[in-house]
Design a protein around this motif. Structure first.
Motif, PDB file in Angstrom:
ATOM      1  N   LYS A   3      -6.800   0.224 -16.429  1.00 48.41           N
ATOM      2  CA  LYS A   3      -7.938   1.282 -16.836  1.00 48.41           C
ATOM      3  C   LYS A   3      -7.554   2.446 -15.899  1.00 48.41           C
ATOM      4  O   LYS A   3      -7.311   2.387 -14.836  1.00 48.41           O
ATOM      5  N   LEU A   4      -7.522   3.715 -16.603  1.00 48.58           N
ATOM      6  CA  LEU A   4      -7.087   4.835 -15.972  1.00 48.58           C
ATOM      7  C   LEU A   4      -8.464   5.430 -15.350  1.00 48.58           C
ATOM      8  O   LEU A   4      -9.365   5.616 -16.167  1.00 48.58           O
ATOM      9  N   ARG A   5      -8.728   5.600 -13.978  1.00 47.43           N
ATOM     10  CA  ARG A   5      -9.982   6.255 -13.411  1.00 47.43           C
ATOM     11  C   ARG A   5      -9.556   7.388 -12.623  1.00 47.43           C
ATOM     12  O   ARG A   5      -8.669   7.620 -12.069  1.00 47.43           O
ATOM     13  N   GLU A   6     -10.304   8.368 -12.813  1.00 47.83           N
ATOM     14  CA  GLU A   6     -10.326   9.462 -11.824  1.00 47.83           C
ATOM     15  C   GLU A   6     -10.623   9.382 -10.558  1.00 47.83           C
ATOM     16  O   GLU A   6     -10.230   9.931  -9.520  1.00 47.83           O
ATOM     17  N   SER A   7     -11.993   8.715 -10.212  1.00 50.75           N
ATOM     18  CA  SER A   7     -12.528   8.670  -8.915  1.00 50.75           C
ATOM     19  C   SER A   7     -12.800   7.356  -8.498  1.00 50.75           C
ATOM     20  O   SER A   7     -11.838   6.369  -8.924  1.00 50.75           O
ATOM     21  N   ARG A   8     -13.916   6.877  -7.989  1.00 57.53           N
ATOM     22  CA  ARG A   8     -14.349   5.723  -7.217  1.00 57.53           C
ATOM     23  C   ARG A   8     -13.156   5.196  -6.116  1.00 57.53           C
ATOM     24  O   ARG A   8     -12.769   4.314  -5.973  1.00 57.53           O
ATOM     25  N   MET A   9     -13.032   6.256  -5.141  1.00 59.15           N
ATOM     26  CA  MET A   9     -12.267   5.890  -3.974  1.00 59.15           C
ATOM     27  C   MET A   9     -13.072   4.970  -3.333  1.00 59.15           C
ATOM     28  O   MET A   9     -14.424   5.155  -3.340  1.00 59.15           O
ATOM     29  N   SER A  10     -12.616   3.890  -2.870  1.00 56.35           N
ATOM     30  CA  SER A  10     -13.669   2.840  -2.293  1.00 56.35           C
ATOM     31  C   SER A  10     -12.937   1.920  -1.171  1.00 56.35           C
ATOM     32  O   SER A  10     -11.940   2.279  -0.727  1.00 56.35           O
ATOM     33  N   GLU A  11     -13.692   0.676  -0.985  1.00 52.71           N
ATOM     34  CA  GLU A  11     -13.285  -0.279  -0.141  1.00 52.71           C
ATOM     35  C   GLU A  11     -11.751  -1.062  -0.375  1.00 52.71           C
ATOM     36  O   GLU A  11     -10.932  -1.326   0.465  1.00 52.71           O
ATOM     37  N   ILE A  12     -11.273  -0.736  -1.711  1.00 50.32           N
ATOM     38  CA  ILE A  12     -10.087  -1.512  -2.062  1.00 50.32           C
ATOM     39  C   ILE A  12      -8.904  -0.732  -1.647  1.00 50.32           C
ATOM     40  O   ILE A  12      -8.993   0.686  -1.535  1.00 50.32           O
ATOM     41  N   PRO A  13      -7.662  -1.242  -1.669  1.00 48.25           N
ATOM     42  CA  PRO A  13      -6.569  -0.605  -1.033  1.00 48.25           C
ATOM     43  C   PRO A  13      -6.204   0.526  -2.259  1.00 48.25           C
ATOM     44  O   PRO A  13      -6.359   0.166  -3.520  1.00 48.25           O
ATOM     45  N   VAL A  14      -5.872   1.856  -1.748  1.00 45.81           N
ATOM     46  CA  VAL A  14      -5.396   2.594  -2.458  1.00 45.81           C
ATOM     47  C   VAL A  14      -4.004   3.252  -2.037  1.00 45.81           C
ATOM     48  O   VAL A  14      -3.724   3.404  -1.072  1.00 45.81           O
ATOM     49  N   TYR A  15      -2.804   2.715  -2.940  1.00 45.24           N
ATOM     50  CA  TYR A  15      -1.469   3.035  -2.571  1.00 45.24           C
ATOM     51  C   TYR A  15      -1.096   4.441  -2.797  1.00 45.24           C
ATOM     52  O   TYR A  15      -1.573   5.026  -3.784  1.00 45.24           O
ATOM     53  N   GLN A  16       0.253   4.712  -2.073  1.00 47.80           N
ATOM     54  CA  GLN A  16       0.676   6.143  -2.679  1.00 47.80           C
ATOM     55  C   GLN A  16       2.112   6.030  -2.930  1.00 47.80           C
ATOM     56  O   GLN A  16       2.781   5.129  -2.367  1.00 47.80           O
ATOM     57  N   ASN A  17       2.772   6.724  -3.534  1.00 48.93           N
ATOM     58  CA  ASN A  17       4.058   7.038  -4.021  1.00 48.93           C
ATOM     59  C   ASN A  17       4.857   6.989  -2.629  1.00 48.93           C
ATOM     60  O   ASN A  17       4.318   7.663  -1.882  1.00 48.93           O
ATOM     61  N   TYR A  18       6.375   6.621  -2.516  1.00 43.41           N
ATOM     62  CA  TYR A  18       7.145   6.674  -1.586  1.00 43.41           C
ATOM     63  C   TYR A  18       8.296   7.845  -2.051  1.00 43.41           C
ATOM     64  O   TYR A  18       8.927   7.203  -2.835  1.00 43.41           O
ATOM     65  N   ILE A  19       8.058   8.802  -1.481  1.00 44.67           N
ATOM     66  CA  ILE A  19       9.051   9.805  -2.024  1.00 44.67           C
ATOM     67  C   ILE A  19       9.737  10.525  -0.663  1.00 44.67           C
ATOM     68  O   ILE A  19       8.934  10.932   0.259  1.00 44.67           O
ATOM     69  N   ASN A  20      10.993  10.512  -0.330  1.00 43.17           N
ATOM     70  CA  ASN A  20      11.602  11.267   0.596  1.00 43.17           C
ATOM     71  C   ASN A  20      11.300  10.683   2.027  1.00 43.17           C
ATOM     72  O   ASN A  20      11.209  11.264   3.000  1.00 43.17           O
ATOM     73  N   GLY A  21      11.157   9.301   1.844  1.00 41.47           N
ATOM     74  CA  GLY A  21      10.906   8.548   3.241  1.00 41.47           C
ATOM     75  C   GLY A  21       9.281   8.567   3.781  1.00 41.47           C
ATOM     76  O   GLY A  21       9.066   8.276   4.669  1.00 41.47           O
ATOM     77  N   GLU A  22       8.572   8.931   2.784  1.00 43.09           N
ATOM     78  CA  GLU A  22       6.980   9.305   3.293  1.00 43.09           C
ATOM     79  C   GLU A  22       6.212   8.926   1.999  1.00 43.09           C
ATOM     80  O   GLU A  22       6.515   8.990   0.908  1.00 43.09           O
ATOM     81  N   PHE A  23       4.988   8.144   2.332  1.00 44.88           N
ATOM     82  CA  PHE A  23       3.932   8.024   1.425  1.00 44.88           C
ATOM     83  C   PHE A  23       3.474   9.228   1.135  1.00 44.88           C
ATOM     84  O   PHE A  23       3.117   9.853   1.956  1.00 44.88           O
ATOM     85  N   LEU A 199       9.765  -1.801   4.362  1.00 42.89           N
ATOM     86  CA  LEU A 199      11.008  -0.957   4.201  1.00 42.89           C
ATOM     87  C   LEU A 199      10.957   0.377   5.244  1.00 42.89           C
ATOM     88  O   LEU A 199      11.885   0.596   5.988  1.00 42.89           O
ATOM     89  N   ASP A 200       9.851   0.755   5.281  1.00 47.13           N
ATOM     90  CA  ASP A 200       9.326   2.068   5.917  1.00 47.13           C
ATOM     91  C   ASP A 200       9.589   1.942   7.444  1.00 47.13           C
ATOM     92  O   ASP A 200       9.892   2.783   8.115  1.00 47.13           O
ATOM     93  N   GLU A 201       9.455   0.772   7.863  1.00 51.05           N
ATOM     94  CA  GLU A 201       9.368   0.377   9.376  1.00 51.05           C
ATOM     95  C   GLU A 201      11.161   0.370   9.804  1.00 51.05           C
ATOM     96  O   GLU A 201      11.261   0.337  11.098  1.00 51.05           O
ATOM     97  N   VAL A 202      12.147   0.247   8.942  1.00 55.26           N
ATOM     98  CA  VAL A 202      13.343   0.053   9.464  1.00 55.26           C
ATOM     99  C   VAL A 202      14.035   1.465   9.273  1.00 55.26           C
ATOM    100  O   VAL A 202      15.394   1.402   9.746  1.00 55.26           O
ATOM    101  N   ASP A 203      13.277   2.434   9.143  1.00 58.30           N
ATOM    102  CA  ASP A 203      14.117   3.804   9.141  1.00 58.30           C
ATOM    103  C   ASP A 203      15.043   4.078   8.483  1.00 58.30           C
ATOM    104  O   ASP A 203      16.140   4.767   8.916  1.00 58.30           O
ATOM    105  N   LEU A 204      15.201   3.462   7.407  1.00 60.58           N
ATOM    106  CA  LEU A 204      15.958   3.896   6.170  1.00 60.58           C
ATOM    107  C   LEU A 204      16.207   5.396   6.036  1.00 60.58           C
ATOM    108  O   LEU A 204      15.207   6.068   6.026  1.00 60.58           O
ATOM    109  N   PRO A 205      17.308   6.092   5.853  1.00 66.44           N
ATOM    110  CA  PRO A 205      17.402   7.481   5.764  1.00 66.44           C
ATOM    111  C   PRO A 205      16.395   8.090   4.749  1.00 66.44           C
ATOM    112  O   PRO A 205      16.440   7.286   3.694  1.00 66.44           O
ATOM    113  N   ALA A 206      15.928   9.195   4.685  1.00 67.97           N
ATOM    114  CA  ALA A 206      14.865   9.551   4.046  1.00 67.97           C
ATOM    115  C   ALA A 206      15.505   9.895   2.381  1.00 67.97           C
ATOM    116  O   ALA A 206      16.490  10.316   2.223  1.00 67.97           O
ATOM    117  N   GLY A 207      14.831   9.272   1.378  1.00 68.87           N
ATOM    118  CA  GLY A 207      15.132   9.627  -0.037  1.00 68.87           C
ATOM    119  C   GLY A 207      16.203   8.431  -0.440  1.00 68.87           C
ATOM    120  O   GLY A 207      16.358   8.557  -1.680  1.00 68.87           O
TER     121      GLY A 207
END
Ligand code: NAD
Length: 487
Positions: A3-23, A199-207
């Motif tokens: 289901k696509l939802r716009e809001s309801r930020m809540s107690e459940i985890p909200v993940y973020q895209n990982y681009i150029n070495g950062e969430f 993976l982010d913890e092993v300092d792979l070069p960004a990107g």
């Protein structure tokens, strides 16, 4: 269900895209991920837009030359470090996979450990990537063939082995000097984000490694039609594979497609029936039958058909299934979603109307919430039934009786799929004859899946283009460059 939802930020985890070495912060719409065993809301993940896809591709492009310039053995160290992190976090990762995908915890644990081993295995190729020196027709000339990375790989994943598929794409891509943008299935993205956290913890070069989450028609299309992508490595259905070919055509992008299967299991008159029953049943209930290379249809010799069907039905009926987070000793969980359950219901119903007899199962399991279907055996099937031709992807085994190996092979080969096949016999000559006659990418004798990481997993016909694993799978992620050097 997504289901696509716009809001309801809540107690459940909200993940973020990982681009150029950062969430990266994401402000567009989100996709809700639920547990197929009970409908519980598990997370919200980005439904990325085109600008996020482009940012990931740009980051991957920018990082690629420097990554390729590192000695392969240095690139290998990152893969080993990620593998170690996966092993240290195996219990947590297995639970994440089970909750969103529905496989039993023991299988999810195998998937995590196999993924770690796969990263180590591919890292082991660092000192073995070889070019060639070819004899010239000209005096004083050497012809060198180099193997070089392609550039940026788009890795598009299915939901059935979502965690392992990350490694099956990123490990050969990275060790050969490519960078990658991964799109997890919108059904099972959580495990990919948990992988990325480690993976982010092993300092792979960004990107070098990026994750962009979203739908197939959104993120998938944006990736596959982008001219900056040098290779598309896709695992999923034939229909999507075909759509990807069309999207890739204007840019003539290299494709590696691992698509569906309709694996025939051939049980001959001299087979060890208990062995055949155990192997076929296990292959069909593992991951609730949602495996590209599990037995999808059976051809059994008439001399042993009755006995075989009786034993198979007892074994299938005895399957322990339910909610895998509630019971630890299960063999099978739910199907991935309502659409998959509806597909199984419809295929069994059609088979019955065409004359198939339900020996065991044949209906939705009455065990509460979740997409559960009873382990099912259908006898009296014949080759022109849909259930003998189309991928079921559920715990249903249709059986057809045959008079000979030749008849079984002819029926097995008359399929639009050509991924895997299996044969049960005690006679080595029959086994070798079957291997000779079967038009398949893989054949198992007296066993079912899984394939080995050092093999080559590839199908013929609509089951795909190219393959994965081993040396041949590794070299799919390279291109050649031939140099003529005149002294
Ligand atoms: P799917 O084709 O529905 O989706 C796979 C991925 O493709 C998802 O990430 C989806 O979002 C994306 N996608 C969908 N439409 C797209 C588009 N137009 N452009 C780009 N991306 C798009 O497959 P699924 O249901 O996730 O997986 C099940 C299928 O995968 C089965 O057919 C199974 O046999 C196959 N499979 C094959 C192998 C193999 O090794 N051959 C392994 C596992 C699964």
């Amino acid at each position: 269900m997504i289901k696509l939802r716009e809001s309801r930020m809540s107690e459940i985890p909200v993940y973020q895209n990982y681009i150029n070495g950062e969430f990266q912060p994401h402000s567009a719409s989100y996709i809700e991920v639920t547990n197929p065993a009970n409908g519980e809301l598990l997370s919200r993940v980005p439904n990325a837009d085109t600008s996020e896809v482009e940012a990931a591709i740009t980051a991957a492009k920018k990082a690629q030359k420097a990554w390729a310039a590192k000695p392969a053995i240095e690139r290998a160290q990152y893969l080993h470090k990620i593998a170690d992190k996966l092993r240290q976090n195996a219990e947590h990762l297995a639970a994440v996979i089970t909750k969103e995908q529905g496989k039993v915890l023991s299988l999810a644990t195998v998937e995590v450990n196999f993924t770690a081993d796969y990263l180590d295995y591919m890292a082991g190729w660092a000192r073995r990537i070889e070019g060639e020196i070819i004899t010239s027709d000209r005096p004083g000339e050497n012809i060198f063939m180099f193997r070089k990375p392609l550039g940026v790989v788009a890795g598009i994943l299915p939901w059935n082995f979502p965690f392992f598929l990350i490694a099956r794409k990123m490990a050969p891509a990275l060790i050969t000097g490519n960078t990658i943008v991964i799109k997890p299935s919108e059904e099972t993205p959580n495990n990919c984000f948990e992988f990325t956290r480690l993976l982010d913890e092993v300092d792979l070069p960004a990107g070098v490694f990026n994750v962009v989450c979203g739908t197939g028609y959104g993120v998938g299309q944006a990736l596959t039609s982008n001219s900056q992508i040098d290779m598309i490595s896709f695992t999923g259905s034939v229909a999507t594979g075909s759509a990807i070919m069309a999207a890739a055509a204007p840019n003539v992008t290299k494709l590696n497609l691992e698509l569906g299967g309709k694996a025939p299991a051939i049980v001959l008159e001299d087979a060890d029936l208990d062995l055949a029953v155990n192997a076929i049943k296990a292959s069909r209930v593992i991951n609730t039958g949602q495996v590209c290379n599990c037995a999808e249809r059976i051809y059994v010799h008439t001399a042993v058909a009755d006995k075989f069907i009786e034993k198979l039905s007892s074994a299938m009926a005895a399957t322990r299934y339910g909610d895998p987070m509630k019971q630890s000793d299960l063999e099978m969980g739910p199907l991935i979603n309502q659409a998959s359950l509806d597909k199984v219901i419809s295929m069994v119903s059609k088979a019955k109307s065409e004359g198939a007899q339900v020996i065991t199962g044949g209906k939705v399991a009455d065990i509460g919430p979740g997409f559960h279907y009873e382990p099912t055996v259908l006898a009296g099937c014949h080759s022109d039934m849909e259930i003998m031709q189309k991928e079921i992807f559920g715990p249903v085994l249709p059986v057809q009786v045959v008079a000979s190996l030749e008849e079984a092979v002819e029926l097995a080969n008359a399929s639009e799929y050509g991924l895997t096949s299996s044969v049960y016999t005690r006679d080595l000559r029959q086994a070798m004859r079957a291997i000779d006659l079967l038009d398949y990418g893989e054949t198992y004798i007296n066993r079912e899946n899984f394939e080995a990481m050092q093999g080559f997993h590839a199908g013929t016909r609509k089951s795909g283009i190219g393959g994965a694993d081993g040396k041949h799978g590794l070299y799919e992620y390279t291109r050649t460059h031939v140099a003529y050097v005149q002294n």
